[in-house]
Design an enzyme around this catalytic site. Structure first.
Site, PDB file in Angstrom:
ATOM      1  CD  GLN A  50      -2.905  -1.220   2.292  1.00 54.18           C
ATOM      2  OE1 GLN A  50      -2.722  -0.508   3.277  1.00 54.18           O
ATOM      3  NE2 GLN A  50      -3.871  -2.098   2.207  1.00 54.18           N
ATOM      4  CG  ASP A  81      -3.692  -9.550   3.815  1.00 53.50           C
ATOM      5  OD1 ASP A  81      -3.281  -8.829   4.740  1.00 53.50           O
ATOM      6  OD2 ASP A  81      -3.970  -9.099   2.682  1.00 53.50           O
TER       7      ASP A  81
HETATM    8  C1  S3P Z   1      -2.645  -4.735   0.223  1.00 50.02           C
HETATM    9  C2  S3P Z   1      -1.450  -4.732   0.891  1.00 50.02           C
HETATM   10  C3  S3P Z   1      -1.281  -5.302   2.228  1.00 50.02           C
HETATM   11  C4  S3P Z   1      -2.423  -6.225   2.618  1.00 50.02           C
HETATM   12  C5  S3P Z   1      -3.760  -5.630   2.282  1.00 50.02           C
HETATM   13  C6  S3P Z   1      -3.853  -5.341   0.797  1.00 50.02           C
HETATM   14  C7  S3P Z   1      -2.713  -4.110  -1.113  1.00 50.02           C
HETATM   15  O1  S3P Z   1      -1.217  -4.253   3.178  1.00 50.02           O
HETATM   16  O2  S3P Z   1      -2.366  -6.524   3.985  1.00 50.02           O
HETATM   17  O3  S3P Z   1      -4.809  -6.511   2.632  1.00 50.02           O
HETATM   18  O4  S3P Z   1      -3.713  -4.317  -1.817  1.00 50.02           O
HETATM   19  O5  S3P Z   1      -1.772  -3.399  -1.478  1.00 50.02           O
HETATM   20  P1  S3P Z   1       0.162  -3.499   3.533  1.00 50.02           P
HETATM   21  O6  S3P Z   1       0.589  -2.739   2.359  1.00 50.02           O
HETATM   22  O7  S3P Z   1      -0.209  -2.605   4.687  1.00 50.02           O
HETATM   23  O8  S3P Z   1       1.115  -4.579   3.916  1.00 50.02           O
END
Ligand code: S3P
Length: 443
Positions: free
Chosen positions: A178, A324
């Site tokens: 993210q 996740d």
């Molecule tokens: C996601 C990244 C992950 C994951 C989330 C979805 C994404 O989070 O846990 O469910 O779609 O980029 P983080 O970037 O906080 O690790």
């Protein structure tokens, strides 16, 4: 659900049973978000098939509709989206409420920081508790103007930047797709080359899909970079089934003797397959067939059969690619012989809930010796009694405890399950068809 009112839905799972049959879980959440965002920013009309029509992705869809993208729902999981072009977004005319969705908020903050109009991004109580400094700090270094609540939390009040954003090199302290995606999307609007370095490789769907939309991305493990000033051109995206949703059935089948389940067209991107490595190391019987590539992403059919599991020390190298799936993996650990130890997973504390605490607390209610650590847990396999557990409104906690019913001695009641619809619409129906003795109870 984006509302903050107490959820009414509970799951009641009668003990025992096994899972069987061939099933297709809904589309990948991460890929569905990105497909909507990039199609909305592209020139021309894109189609998205296999879209996850869960609440999280619908929040993204509504936000981009409010900013001018034209969306035609061909059916529940197929969309035709006519984009506005990279510089064509218009002010939404309202606060953008993205409900429970961290992906919407963090990725959109990068895009919105570069727009000539102001926006406010908010979400439900869970999302408003989650850390946002990890995106607002690097965006501010790029020249963005973002107001936050105390502690750097949402709502985020994003103002037009006084000047064009400037490219940065960001050394992210956490492996987070993210954060990486947020910075890369802002980087499309910046002067120069925007680079993100990560301590471990996080999921790379943004890099893959930007390429499909005609953007040149320099990507390798733990690194991604984009040059500003590039345009997106319409593309057709076929979304694979979500390995994170498949994980519940994988664990359910692995822990219940006599189970035999095949899951079709599961996304097998190597940045997401940690759950398979971990379950295999625990002794699960998993076979992958019909491997192919759809929409630039590897997929395959995954067959899982019940077997005796053993506790392991989880290899830290697998943590990012299973991030996740730990709630489900904790259930596998509770059904294994011996102890399972996880460390290096402090990120679990800042997901939709504090997942280390939520899982260890619930497992102890069910009679399992589960010790929460700052960055992981120690779980000793044992007999699962029944009982009532709290999901804390976290979809993955709810679905994980539902799987525990397969090995429990008494019914398990899981409270606060409405948010299951954020990532796995139709969960109860699919699980009942697979053999889980689950009933939905509405207070
Ligand atoms: C996601 C990244 C992950 C994951 C989330 C979805 C994404 O989070 O846990 O469910 O779609 O980029 P983080 O970037 O906080 O690790």
């Amino acid at each position: 659900m984006s509302s903050d009112v107490e959820s009414l839905l509970s799951f009641k799972v009668a003990p025992g049973g096994r899972l069987s049959g061939t099933h297709r879980v809904p589309g990948d959440k991460s890929i569905s978000h990105r497909a909507v965002m990039f199609a909305a920013l592209a020139e021309g009309t894109s189609t998205v098939t296999g879209f996850l029509d869960g609440e999280d992705c619908l929040c993204t869809l509504r936000a981009f509709e409010a900013m001018g993208a034209q969306v035609e729902r061909l059916d529940r999981t197929s969309l035709r989206i006519t984009g506005v072009g990279i510089d064509g977004l218009k002010a939404p005319g309202k606060v953008l409420d993205v409900g429970n969705s961290g992906t919407s908020m963090r990725l959109m903050s990068g895009l919105l920081a570069a727009q000539p109009f102001a926006t406010t991004l908010t979400g439900d109580a869970s999302l408003r508790r989650r850390p946002m400094k990890r995106v607002t700090e690097p965006l501010t270094r790029m020249g963005a103007v973002i107001g936050t609540q105390p502690g750097g939390r949402a709502p985020l009040e994003i103002q037009p930047a006084p000047q064009r954003l400037k490219a940065i090199r960001h050394d992210s302290p956490v492996a987070s797709a993210q954060v990486k995606s947020c910075i890369l999307l802002a980087g499309l609007y910046a002067d120069g080359l925007t680079e993100v370095h990560e301590p471990e490789a996080s999921r790379d769907h943004t890099e893959r899909m930007l390429s499909a939309f005609g953007v040149t991305v320099d990507a390798r493990e733990g690194y991604a970079a984009v040059q500003g000033g590039q345009r997106l051109l319409a593309a057709n995206i076929d979304v694979p089934s979500d390995i994170s949703s498949a994980a519940f059935l994988m664990v359910g089948a692995a822990i219940s003797p006599g189970s035999d389940v095949t899951l079709e067209a599961v996304g097998l991107n190597p940045t997401r397959t940690g759950v398979i490595h971990i379950l295999e190391a625990m002794g699960a019987r998993i076979a992958i067939s019909h491997e192919r590539t759809i929409g630039g992403e590897p997929v395959g059919d995954v067959r899982i059969q019940g077997s005796a599991l053993r506790g392991i020390d989880i290899n830290p190298a697998w943590v990012a690619s299973a991030i996740d799936e730990f709630p489900a993996i904790f259930i596998a650990a509770a059904c294994a012989t011996g102890e399972t130890r996880l460390s290096g997973a402090a990120e679990l504390r800042v997901k939709e809930s504090d997942r280390i605490s939520a899982m260890c607390t619930g497992l102890r209610v069910l009679g399992i010796d589960a010790v929460a650590l700052a960055d992981g847990a120690r779980i000793s396999g044992g007999r699962l009694r029944g009982g009532q557990v709290a999901s804390l409104g976290d979809h993955r906690i709810a679905m994980s405890f539902a799987m525990a019913g397969l090995r429990a001695e008494q019914p398990i009641i899981i409270r606060d399950c409405d948010n299951v619809a954020t990532s796995f619409p139709g969960f109860s129906t699919l699980m009942q068809a697979a053999g889980l003795r689950l009933r939905e109870v509405t207070r």
